[in-house]
Design a protein around this motif. Structure first.
Motif, PDB file in Angstrom:
ATOM      1  N   VAL A 189     -53.281  19.612   0.375  1.00 38.56           N
ATOM      2  CA  VAL A 189     -52.242  19.238  -0.562  1.00 38.56           C
ATOM      3  C   VAL A 189     -51.956  17.763  -0.300  1.00 38.56           C
ATOM      4  O   VAL A 189     -51.623  17.368   0.814  1.00 38.56           O
ATOM      5  N   ILE A 190     -52.138  16.941  -1.332  1.00 46.01           N
ATOM      6  CA  ILE A 190     -51.889  15.506  -1.215  1.00 46.01           C
ATOM      7  C   ILE A 190     -50.632  15.171  -1.993  1.00 46.01           C
ATOM      8  O   ILE A 190     -50.558  15.417  -3.198  1.00 46.01           O
ATOM      9  N   ALA A 191     -49.639  14.612  -1.305  1.00 51.89           N
ATOM     10  CA  ALA A 191     -48.367  14.274  -1.945  1.00 51.89           C
ATOM     11  C   ALA A 191     -48.209  12.767  -1.990  1.00 51.89           C
ATOM     12  O   ALA A 191     -48.215  12.106  -0.947  1.00 51.89           O
ATOM     13  N   CYS A 192     -48.061  12.211  -3.184  1.00 50.13           N
ATOM     14  CA  CYS A 192     -47.909  10.768  -3.368  1.00 50.13           C
ATOM     15  C   CYS A 192     -46.429  10.410  -3.332  1.00 50.13           C
ATOM     16  O   CYS A 192     -45.661  10.885  -4.171  1.00 50.13           O
ATOM     17  N   ILE A 193     -46.037   9.583  -2.367  1.00 51.56           N
ATOM     18  CA  ILE A 193     -44.639   9.188  -2.262  1.00 51.56           C
ATOM     19  C   ILE A 193     -44.541   7.669  -2.321  1.00 51.56           C
ATOM     20  O   ILE A 193     -45.436   6.951  -1.881  1.00 51.56           O
ATOM     21  N   ASP A 194     -43.420   7.185  -2.893  1.00 50.26           N
ATOM     22  CA  ASP A 194     -43.271   5.745  -3.091  1.00 50.26           C
ATOM     23  C   ASP A 194     -41.881   5.236  -2.765  1.00 50.26           C
ATOM     24  O   ASP A 194     -41.554   4.087  -3.046  1.00 50.26           O
TER      25      ASP A 194
ATOM     26  N   LEU B 135     -52.664  18.085  -6.016  1.00 53.32           N
ATOM     27  CA  LEU B 135     -52.034  16.771  -6.001  1.00 53.32           C
ATOM     28  C   LEU B 135     -50.593  16.931  -6.458  1.00 53.32           C
ATOM     29  O   LEU B 135     -50.325  17.592  -7.464  1.00 53.32           O
ATOM     30  N   VAL B 136     -49.661  16.329  -5.713  1.00 53.96           N
ATOM     31  CA  VAL B 136     -48.240  16.423  -6.047  1.00 53.96           C
ATOM     32  C   VAL B 136     -47.722  15.017  -6.348  1.00 53.96           C
ATOM     33  O   VAL B 136     -47.844  14.110  -5.521  1.00 53.96           O
ATOM     34  N   LEU B 137     -47.139  14.857  -7.544  1.00 54.15           N
ATOM     35  CA  LEU B 137     -46.623  13.571  -8.005  1.00 54.15           C
ATOM     36  C   LEU B 137     -45.197  13.736  -8.516  1.00 54.15           C
ATOM     37  O   LEU B 137     -44.853  14.788  -9.058  1.00 54.15           O
ATOM     38  N   GLY B 138     -44.403  12.698  -8.364  1.00 54.50           N
ATOM     39  CA  GLY B 138     -43.045  12.727  -8.883  1.00 54.50           C
ATOM     40  C   GLY B 138     -42.954  12.092 -10.254  1.00 54.50           C
ATOM     41  O   GLY B 138     -43.701  11.179 -10.581  1.00 54.50           O
ATOM     42  N   LYS B 139     -42.027  12.583 -11.054  1.00 55.65           N
ATOM     43  CA  LYS B 139     -41.782  12.057 -12.395  1.00 55.65           C
ATOM     44  C   LYS B 139     -40.550  11.166 -12.335  1.00 55.65           C
ATOM     45  O   LYS B 139     -39.474  11.595 -11.933  1.00 55.65           O
ATOM     46  N   HIS B 140     -40.714   9.898 -12.736  1.00 62.13           N
ATOM     47  CA  HIS B 140     -39.621   8.942 -12.702  1.00 62.13           C
ATOM     48  C   HIS B 140     -38.932   8.916 -14.061  1.00 62.13           C
ATOM     49  O   HIS B 140     -39.455   8.329 -15.009  1.00 62.13           O
TER      50      HIS B 140
ATOM     51  N   VAL C 293     -52.981  11.658 -14.305  1.00 63.26           N
ATOM     52  CA  VAL C 293     -53.219  13.003 -14.834  1.00 63.26           C
ATOM     53  C   VAL C 293     -54.486  13.037 -15.686  1.00 63.26           C
ATOM     54  O   VAL C 293     -55.274  13.989 -15.626  1.00 63.26           O
ATOM     55  N   ARG C 294     -54.705  11.998 -16.478  1.00 66.25           N
ATOM     56  CA  ARG C 294     -55.877  11.979 -17.353  1.00 66.25           C
ATOM     57  C   ARG C 294     -57.180  11.862 -16.570  1.00 66.25           C
ATOM     58  O   ARG C 294     -58.216  12.359 -17.015  1.00 66.25           O
ATOM     59  N   THR C 295     -57.139  11.195 -15.425  1.00 62.88           N
ATOM     60  CA  THR C 295     -58.383  10.952 -14.686  1.00 62.88           C
ATOM     61  C   THR C 295     -58.623  11.957 -13.574  1.00 62.88           C
ATOM     62  O   THR C 295     -59.739  12.047 -13.055  1.00 62.88           O
ATOM     63  N   GLN C 296     -57.596  12.716 -13.191  1.00 58.29           N
ATOM     64  CA  GLN C 296     -57.761  13.685 -12.118  1.00 58.29           C
ATOM     65  C   GLN C 296     -58.446  14.956 -12.604  1.00 58.29           C
ATOM     66  O   GLN C 296     -58.237  15.400 -13.732  1.00 58.29           O
ATOM     67  N   HIS C 297     -59.235  15.537 -11.744  1.00 57.53           N
ATOM     68  CA  HIS C 297     -59.864  16.817 -12.054  1.00 57.53           C
ATOM     69  C   HIS C 297     -59.489  17.852 -11.003  1.00 57.53           C
ATOM     70  O   HIS C 297     -60.265  18.750 -10.683  1.00 57.53           O
ATOM     71  N   ARG C 298     -58.309  17.698 -10.473  1.00 56.50           N
ATOM     72  CA  ARG C 298     -57.750  18.637  -9.513  1.00 56.50           C
ATOM     73  C   ARG C 298     -56.412  19.137 -10.048  1.00 56.50           C
ATOM     74  O   ARG C 298     -55.745  18.428 -10.817  1.00 56.50           O
ATOM     75  N   PRO C 299     -55.988  20.327  -9.663  1.00 59.03           N
ATOM     76  CA  PRO C 299     -54.659  20.778 -10.079  1.00 59.03           C
ATOM     77  C   PRO C 299     -53.598  19.766  -9.651  1.00 59.03           C
ATOM     78  O   PRO C 299     -53.645  19.236  -8.533  1.00 59.03           O
ATOM     79  N   THR C 300     -52.657  19.501 -10.543  1.00 57.44           N
ATOM     80  CA  THR C 300     -51.638  18.487 -10.289  1.00 57.44           C
ATOM     81  C   THR C 300     -50.264  19.061 -10.579  1.00 57.44           C
ATOM     82  O   THR C 300     -50.034  19.625 -11.652  1.00 57.44           O
ATOM     83  N   LEU C 301     -49.371  18.914  -9.614  1.00 60.45           N
ATOM     84  CA  LEU C 301     -47.999  19.384  -9.777  1.00 60.45           C
ATOM     85  C   LEU C 301     -47.096  18.173  -9.966  1.00 60.45           C
ATOM     86  O   LEU C 301     -47.006  17.307  -9.093  1.00 60.45           O
TER      87      LEU C 301
END
Length: 281
Positions: A5-10, A123-128, A144-152
């Protein structure tokens, strides 16, 4: 490397919820968790090479000063990122995740995700919310358009999912979504509502029965509904009426559901719902 599980944080207001949803998913999937922080080159360029600017006088001095400022900003942002990753790991450990890891890159988020694509299970991403206009948000939408993995895609506040809803329309993307949900431990044990917007006819009933049977065979409680009406409003009303905690959809197919979620109404629906959206590829 084992998929993670990859979580993108900023460091923005959604990062805490990203941490919590990623920890929840890691535990549900029994998969390692890694936090990713990418220092975007566009915002924090690497130190400039000014060796070719000999003889420019005051302009050369100014360029050196600007380069020094950029380098200082980059170092501060890098250190802030390290502290943020440390805090994220500590938060995940407190949530029960064993040995979460972190990764920091200086470059492009899209390029970084492409480089580690084979490592990604989810892949886990936050919505701003403040960046939402006519689109989900340019960076998020590009990912989202370029990923080919499930994305939350998460909202800014974490809520443990108790009920989920899959918008189903007979397309190959949503049929694959049913099979993916059935095969994965991520949502197992949660009621999974399957909702189809369309005419109540034999063909639609047959497809909906298939979806119910597939999920029930995997142990899901699967309420289903076939409802005539306008797609956006019907799905939003159903979600609110049944207190749905997460939406599930097939990403970027060619169906009416795809247009509902990814077209011009996507922004308003996801923003107003304040629930996570799981995109399946």
């Amino acid at each position: 490397m084992m998929s993670q599980v990859i979580a993108c944080i900023d460091g923005t207001n959604v990062s805490t919820a990203v941490c919590d949803y990623a920890a929840w998913a890691s535990l549900r999937l029994d998969a390692p968790l890694q936090f990713l922080h990418v220092l975007e080159k566009a915002l924090y360029p690497a130190a400039s090479d000014l060796s070719g600017n000999i003889g420019l006088g005051s302009r050369e001095t100014l360029l050196h000063e600007l380069a020094a400022l950029d380098e200082k900003r980059g170092k501060i942002a890098l250190e802030q990122g390290k502290n943020m990753l440390k805090a994220a790991r500590e938060r995940a450990i407190a949530d029960g995740v064993p040995a979460p890891t972190s990764r920091q890159r200086h470059g492009s988020l899209l390029e970084t995700l492409a480089d580690i694509a084979d490592d990604i299970r989810l892949l886990v991403l936050g919505k701003h919310d403040e960046h939402l206009g006519d689109h989900i948000g340019s960076r998020l939408e590009n990912v989202v358009r370029t990923q080919h993995r499930p994305t939350l895609i998460t909202p800014a506040v974490f809520k443990t999912p108790r009920r989920v809803m899959l918008a189903f329309d007979r397309s190959s993307a949503t049929r694959k979504g049913i099979e993916t949900v059935a095969a994965s431990p991520l949502l197992r044990g949660l009621p999974c509502h399957v909702v189809m917007v369309g005419d109540d006819n034999a063909a639609n009933r047959e497809h909906l029965d298939w979806a119910r049977a597939t999920l029930q065979a995997a142990g899901f409680d699967t309420p289903t509904a076939l409802i005539p009406g306008e797609v956006e409003q019907t799905l939003c009303d159903y979600r609110a009426r049944h207190d749905i905690d997460m939406l599930i959809m097939g990403a970027y197919g060619h169906s009416v559901v795809r247009r509902f979620f990814v077209g011009s109404t996507t922004t308003a629906v996801i923003r107003d719902a304040q629930v996570p959206v799981l995109l399946l590829r």
